[in-house]
Design a protein around this motif. Structure first.
Motif, PDB file in Angstrom:
ATOM      1  N   UNK A   1       0.826  -1.191   0.000  1.00  0.00           N
ATOM      2  CA  UNK A   1       0.000   0.000   0.000  1.00  0.00           C
ATOM      3  C   UNK A   1       0.867   1.250   0.000  1.00  0.00           C
ATOM      4  N   UNK A   2       0.635   2.093  -0.994  1.00  0.00           N
ATOM      5  CA  UNK A   2       1.334   3.363  -1.037  1.00  0.00           C
ATOM      6  C   UNK A   2       2.697   3.330  -1.682  1.00  0.00           C
ATOM      7  N   UNK A   3       3.097   2.194  -2.214  1.00  0.00           N
ATOM      8  CA  UNK A   3       4.431   2.083  -2.792  1.00  0.00           C
ATOM      9  C   UNK A   3       4.515   2.734  -4.180  1.00  0.00           C
ATOM     10  N   UNK A   4       3.362   2.965  -4.791  1.00  0.00           N
ATOM     11  CA  UNK A   4       3.356   3.627  -6.099  1.00  0.00           C
ATOM     12  C   UNK A   4       3.071   2.700  -7.261  1.00  0.00           C
ATOM     13  N   UNK A   5       2.408   1.588  -6.994  1.00  0.00           N
ATOM     14  CA  UNK A   5       2.153   0.608  -8.052  1.00  0.00           C
ATOM     15  C   UNK A   5       1.424   1.214  -9.246  1.00  0.00           C
ATOM     16  N   UNK A   6       0.396   1.980  -8.989  1.00  0.00           N
ATOM     17  CA  UNK A   6      -0.391   2.552 -10.083  1.00  0.00           C
ATOM     18  C   UNK A   6       0.387   3.630 -10.837  1.00  0.00           C
ATOM     19  N   UNK A   7       0.976   4.542 -10.113  1.00  0.00           N
ATOM     20  CA  UNK A   7       1.718   5.633 -10.746  1.00  0.00           C
ATOM     21  C   UNK A   7       2.908   5.094 -11.527  1.00  0.00           C
ATOM     22  N   UNK A   8       3.702   4.259 -10.897  1.00  0.00           N
ATOM     23  CA  UNK A   8       4.875   3.687 -11.557  1.00  0.00           C
ATOM     24  C   UNK A   8       4.431   2.753 -12.682  1.00  0.00           C
ATOM     25  N   UNK A   9       3.375   1.999 -12.444  1.00  0.00           N
ATOM     26  CA  UNK A   9       2.866   1.086 -13.475  1.00  0.00           C
ATOM     27  C   UNK A   9       2.461   1.812 -14.743  1.00  0.00           C
ATOM     28  N   UNK A  10       1.772   2.928 -14.595  1.00  0.00           N
ATOM     29  CA  UNK A  10       1.382   3.730 -15.773  1.00  0.00           C
ATOM     30  C   UNK A  10       2.618   4.195 -16.539  1.00  0.00           C
ATOM     31  N   UNK A  11       3.600   4.676 -15.819  1.00  0.00           N
ATOM     32  CA  UNK A  11       4.825   5.173 -16.464  1.00  0.00           C
ATOM     33  C   UNK A  11       5.603   4.029 -17.114  1.00  0.00           C
ATOM     34  N   UNK A  12       5.636   2.886 -16.450  1.00  0.00           N
ATOM     35  CA  UNK A  12       6.309   1.718 -17.018  1.00  0.00           C
ATOM     36  C   UNK A  12       5.608   1.272 -18.297  1.00  0.00           C
ATOM     37  N   UNK A  13       4.298   1.255 -18.272  1.00  0.00           N
ATOM     38  CA  UNK A  13       3.537   0.858 -19.463  1.00  0.00           C
ATOM     39  C   UNK A  13       3.840   1.788 -20.633  1.00  0.00           C
ATOM     40  N   UNK A  14       3.874   3.089 -20.367  1.00  0.00           N
ATOM     41  CA  UNK A  14       4.218   4.053 -21.431  1.00  0.00           C
ATOM     42  C   UNK A  14       5.619   3.776 -21.966  1.00  0.00           C
ATOM     43  N   UNK A  15       6.548   3.549 -21.059  1.00  0.00           N
ATOM     44  CA  UNK A  15       7.940   3.297 -21.461  1.00  0.00           C
ATOM     45  C   UNK A  15       8.047   2.046 -22.323  1.00  0.00           C
ATOM     46  N   UNK A  16       7.266   1.018 -21.996  1.00  0.00           N
ATOM     47  CA  UNK A  16       7.325  -0.242 -22.739  1.00  0.00           C
ATOM     48  C   UNK A  16       6.335  -0.299 -23.897  1.00  0.00           C
ATOM     49  N   UNK A  17       5.563   0.771 -24.072  1.00  0.00           N
ATOM     50  CA  UNK A  17       4.534   0.842 -25.125  1.00  0.00           C
ATOM     51  C   UNK A  17       3.535  -0.309 -24.985  1.00  0.00           C
ATOM     52  N   UNK A  18       3.085  -0.509 -23.756  1.00  0.00           N
ATOM     53  CA  UNK A  18       2.113  -1.551 -23.448  1.00  0.00           C
ATOM     54  C   UNK A  18       0.881  -0.927 -22.803  1.00  0.00           C
ATOM     55  N   UNK A  19      -0.256  -1.606 -22.910  1.00  0.00           N
ATOM     56  CA  UNK A  19      -1.435  -1.131 -22.180  1.00  0.00           C
ATOM     57  C   UNK A  19      -1.207  -1.266 -20.675  1.00  0.00           C
ATOM     58  N   UNK A  20      -1.911  -0.458 -19.902  1.00  0.00           N
ATOM     59  CA  UNK A  20      -1.833  -0.501 -18.447  1.00  0.00           C
ATOM     60  C   UNK A  20      -3.217  -0.791 -17.883  1.00  0.00           C
ATOM     61  N   UNK A  21      -3.256  -1.612 -16.845  1.00  0.00           N
ATOM     62  CA  UNK A  21      -4.510  -1.851 -16.137  1.00  0.00           C
ATOM     63  C   UNK A  21      -4.224  -1.894 -14.645  1.00  0.00           C
ATOM     64  N   UNK A  22      -5.108  -1.280 -13.881  1.00  0.00           N
ATOM     65  CA  UNK A  22      -5.016  -1.247 -12.427  1.00  0.00           C
ATOM     66  C   UNK A  22      -6.139  -2.129 -11.895  1.00  0.00           C
ATOM     67  N   UNK A  23      -5.799  -3.168 -11.143  1.00  0.00           N
ATOM     68  CA  UNK A  23      -6.834  -4.105 -10.697  1.00  0.00           C
ATOM     69  C   UNK A  23      -7.856  -3.438  -9.782  1.00  0.00           C
ATOM     70  N   UNK A  24      -7.443  -2.487  -8.958  1.00  0.00           N
ATOM     71  CA  UNK A  24      -8.408  -1.785  -8.104  1.00  0.00           C
ATOM     72  C   UNK A  24      -9.408  -1.002  -8.955  1.00  0.00           C
ATOM     73  N   UNK A  25      -8.931  -0.345 -10.003  1.00  0.00           N
ATOM     74  CA  UNK A  25      -9.835   0.392 -10.897  1.00  0.00           C
ATOM     75  C   UNK A  25     -10.794  -0.549 -11.612  1.00  0.00           C
ATOM     76  N   UNK A  26     -10.297  -1.712 -11.997  1.00  0.00           N
ATOM     77  CA  UNK A  26     -11.153  -2.698 -12.658  1.00  0.00           C
ATOM     78  C   UNK A  26     -12.267  -3.167 -11.713  1.00  0.00           C
ATOM     79  N   UNK A  27     -11.932  -3.376 -10.457  1.00  0.00           N
ATOM     80  CA  UNK A  27     -12.937  -3.773  -9.459  1.00  0.00           C
ATOM     81  C   UNK A  27     -13.950  -2.649  -9.284  1.00  0.00           C
TER      82      UNK A  27
END
Length: 166
Positions: A1-27
């Protein structure tokens, strides 16, 4: 909790040119309520069951960056599935950093305790053994998100090199 999974995940996805999904948002989208409210209304067990089913759907299909809820990887079945079908990344941050970040909003049911920092410490001790099974371990903290993304990319490359050499 609070480590930055969503924020870092979005940036990582952009860097890798991949789609991003957040499981909490999906729920939240599926139930029509904020994840914290779903957790409080239905309880941790039902929430975790829903998370497990969601993660199973997310890893079956296109390659993407997935930010899972903090407790997802603790479930042995979900951890095994993720480690089998994905490259898993453990973002690790000091408790003081996590306490500061999570203290900015009152949306985390597990932290609605008299001492949220102690709760974070207790959860970290419980979850650490499970998280240690991730393929990649990256420490984060107060630094720039770009630095964390750079570290993840380096560690993923190293993991893939080790895997192909084996």
């Amino acid at each position: 909790m609070g480590v930055g999974k969503s924020t870092v995940g979005r940036r990582l996805a952009r860097r890798l040119a991949l789609p991003f999904v957040d499981s909490d948002s999906e729920i939240e989208d599926a139930v029509g309520l904020p994840a914290g409210e779903v957790f409080e209304r239905y309880g941790e067990q039902d929430y975790r069951d829903g998370e497990r089913r969601l993660v199973a759907r997310l890893v079956d299909g296109q390659v993407r960056v997935i930010a899972t809820g903090g407790g997802v990887f603790v479930d042995p079945r979900t951890r095994a599935l993720l480690n089998e079908r994905t490259i898993t990344v453990w973002l690790d941050a000091p408790i003081d950093v996590l306490a500061e970040r999570t203290g900015r909003r009152d949306t985390r049911p597990l932290l609605k305790t008299p001492d949220p920092k102690e709760t974070l410490q207790r959860l970290a001790e419980i979850e650490r053994q499970a998280y240690a099974e991730a393929h990649v371990h990256v420490r984060s903290g107060d630094g720039a998100h770009k630095d964390v993304v750079d570290a993840i990319v380096r560690e993923i490359d190293a993991h893939l090199a080790r895997r192909s050499a084996a």
